[in-house]
Structures are given as structure tokens and as C-alpha cells.
Design an enzyme around this catalytic site. Sequence first.
Site, short mmCIF file in Angstrom:
data_model
loop_
_atom_site.label_atom_id
_atom_site.label_comp_id
_atom_site.label_asym_id
_atom_site.label_seq_id
_atom_site.Cartn_x
_atom_site.Cartn_y
_atom_site.Cartn_z
N HIS A 138 0.79 -1.20 0.10
CA HIS A 138 -0.04 -0.09 -0.07
C HIS A 138 0.88 1.51 -0.05
CE1 HIS A 138 0.36 -0.43 4.45
NE2 HIS A 138 0.52 0.82 4.32
N ASP A 168 0.63 -7.59 1.50
CA ASP A 168 1.09 -6.18 1.78
C ASP A 168 2.36 -6.12 1.62
OD1 ASP A 168 0.28 -3.58 1.88
OD2 ASP A 168 0.38 -3.58 4.30
N GLY A 241 2.89 7.19 8.56
CA GLY A 241 4.41 7.31 8.04
C GLY A 241 5.35 6.18 8.36
N ASN A 242 4.85 5.23 9.25
CA ASN A 242 5.72 4.19 9.61
C ASN A 242 5.76 2.90 8.48
OD1 ASN A 242 5.49 5.29 12.72
ND2 ASN A 242 7.37 4.63 12.15
N SER A 243 4.53 2.86 7.72
CA SER A 243 4.49 1.73 7.16
C SER A 243 5.64 1.34 6.01
CB SER A 243 3.18 1.81 6.29
OG SER A 243 2.12 1.30 7.16
N GLY A 304 -9.57 -20.01 -8.71
CA GLY A 304 -9.87 -19.81 -9.89
C GLY A 304 -11.21 -19.06 -10.04
N VAL A 305 -11.73 -18.58 -9.09
CA VAL A 305 -12.94 -17.58 -8.90
C VAL A 305 -12.89 -16.15 -8.51
CG1 VAL A 305 -14.22 -19.81 -8.55
CG2 VAL A 305 -13.35 -18.44 -6.50
#
Length: 393
Positions: A138, A168, A241-243, A304-305
Site C-alpha cells: 500500500h 501487503d 508514516g511508519n508503514s 480460480g474464482v
Amino acid sequence: MNEYEQIIPPVINPHPQHPQPPKKQKNHTFLKLLLASVVCFGGGYGGARYAISTMPQPTPQQATPLPSQDNEGKSIQTTNSSDLPIQDIAQIAAPSVVEIVSTTKQQSFGLFGGMTMSQAAGSGVIISSDGYIITNNHVVDHATETTIKTSEGKTYPAVVVGTDPKTDIAVIKIEANDLTAATIGDSSLLRVGDKAIVIGNPLGTLGGTVTDGIVSAIDREVTINNEAMTLIQTNAAINSGNSGGGMFDGHGRLVGIVNAKDSGTTSSGATIEGLGFAIPINLAMEVANQIMDNGYVADRPTIGVSLQTLTQAYGEYKPGLYIASVVPNSPAEAAGLQQYDRIIAADGNEVSTYPQLSKVLQSKKVNDELVLTIVRDGKQMDYKVILGASSKQ
């Protein structure tokens, strides 16, 4: 096709007023899980990003693991007087952490139309001396331009090597050599009470900020952005701001990639404090290595859906987890699954949301069998699906 991209909420019924999936599944323990970076500069785009850096450049040191054994003879890392002072940990770890600024362009549909541009700040950790950097998906998701700044203050343009929304994790690359890469630890050896040091860029303006705490819990199951995750919990301060920044142990080894915080109040009005989360480095590096090798995670099992969760009855459809579409030539098609099937169990485990199904899939490998129990036309049936491998779109 990437399994995460397959399991996006599509529309089951083309008619208007179709219920939208919940924005976020909440773990009963937490009120509000927030991606730990909501530092956005500019207008028109609500982004979540992070960063880290601007510490004076120290002489890097290589810490030697200090193993002991538990009652079963398993080697473990210990938190004791052998841990380094926080000042030394910061000196070891800071040169491997970078600030990230992502620029995003978005079509504007306002009075004058055109394109709007916004910037968001985030963090990353250098994992190779030739410029590979691990961060959160993100942090760089949908970015049209990415720039990093090292702890020395040097700036570089970066390219996104690949991203994995399910975990993530993302990897970016800069053209540079002789960078100080982090010493990779072993998150499986962490114990509750171990020292935890987080370095980040709170508010996108305070690069190189060091916060300390302990490992509050390991293997904490939480749901973020509709994805079931198993994370490290810490009480070290984590802010917007840490991500993408690093969580380091008592010897300056990278043991986690910061990605979320919990904040707000409970339903009873109690204030939530000191709840931060990081992706265990063992998982993060496994994903990062596949991204560096393939550009994506190549060995993730897939059904596969496309799926859609209904939170309330809609016409003839009861609340639950529905197959919105079946990918042609997929394991689901081969098994006989159909659009509008309602999945009620996976390998005997009751499921009614995607995170519940995702948790079952996490224990599976490509070519494993998954038994899905579905309801079709009021009849309950079991289908055996031989899971396939994800592919890059």
C-alpha cells in the site's frame, strides 16, 4: 492470475442497489485496524504511505545470534543483558531504512476535469547492497512515480519490481551499489517480551524516528483490507508514516515489516493505545524473493474464482460468500463450480466471508485438494477442487 486479484469483489447481480462488501473485516479484539501510513500530500487522492531514515550514518555492525534452547531443545533468541543498547541498535539499523515518496495521478471528474496529482510518504528497508528495497504494497500501490531518500540524504528514482496485495509486501529497486542492507533475522525465534525497535518517518516529515518497545504477541491473527493476516504485535509507537519500515530485534536484525496500527476506542468507550503490527520477516522475505525472481508470487494456490460477500439478503440470495464468476480453464471450472454458488464450508470449516476462506487456503499448496461445500438452487453439495498455481496478469 494472482489469487488476490481473482478474489476482488465483483458484482453478482447487475441490477442497481447491489450491496457492497464491507470495507474492512474487524477482528473482535480490535476496533479499528489502520494501515500505519496515512501521510498524503496534495489533493484528490486519499493514499496510505510511509517512510524512514535521516539518521547519521554509523559504521554497520554484524550482530551474532545468541541462541539458547527451550525445553524441547529448539534454538531460541533470548532477550537479556546481551541485547545491545538502543543507541547501538539505531546505529546498526538506520542506514538500511529509506524514506519513500509515491506520486499518484488520478482522473478528476469535477467541474474542470483533468488529472489530479498527490504525493504520499512511506518507508522501506534495503535488503540488498545493489538496491532492492522491501516495503508495503500500500506504500507504492498505483504509484506513477516513486522516489526514495537514504539515511545519508541521497535521493534516487525507484521502479516497482512487483507487489503482493495479499501479504501487503512490495519490492522496489534503485540504481545504486554498496548500499547498507539490513541484517535479516528469524521471526520464528521471537518470543513475547523480546525487545522491538521500530524506525520510521511519522507524519512523513520526521524521518529516522526511533521508537522502542517489546514484542507484545506473536502469531496475532487480524484482518486488514479484507485479508486474513498473522502478524507480530508490538507496543512500540507506530504512527502514520511508519508503514514499510523495519522492526528490529535487540541485535539490530530485521524481524518485521511494519504495516498496521490499531487506534480509536472500543464499543465501551475505552481508548486503544500501544497496538502496532508488523509482517514477520520470514514471510516478508519469502514473498520478496519470489517478487525479485518472478515479479509476483508464483507458487500461491488458486481456486480460480471471483467472490462477493453479501452482508444481508438480496432478493433470492441469502447473506454469505458467493462465487461471482469462474475463471475459464481454472481449477474451479474443472471441478464444476458455477456462478452464484454460495460457499458455506471449506474442508469442513464453516465460511461465510472471504477472510475465513483465505485462512483455509493459507494452509494449502499448489496441487492440494480443497473440498468446498456449496449451496446451489437450495441443495447442498461438495466439490473437490485441485488447486492451481497463481500467474502474473
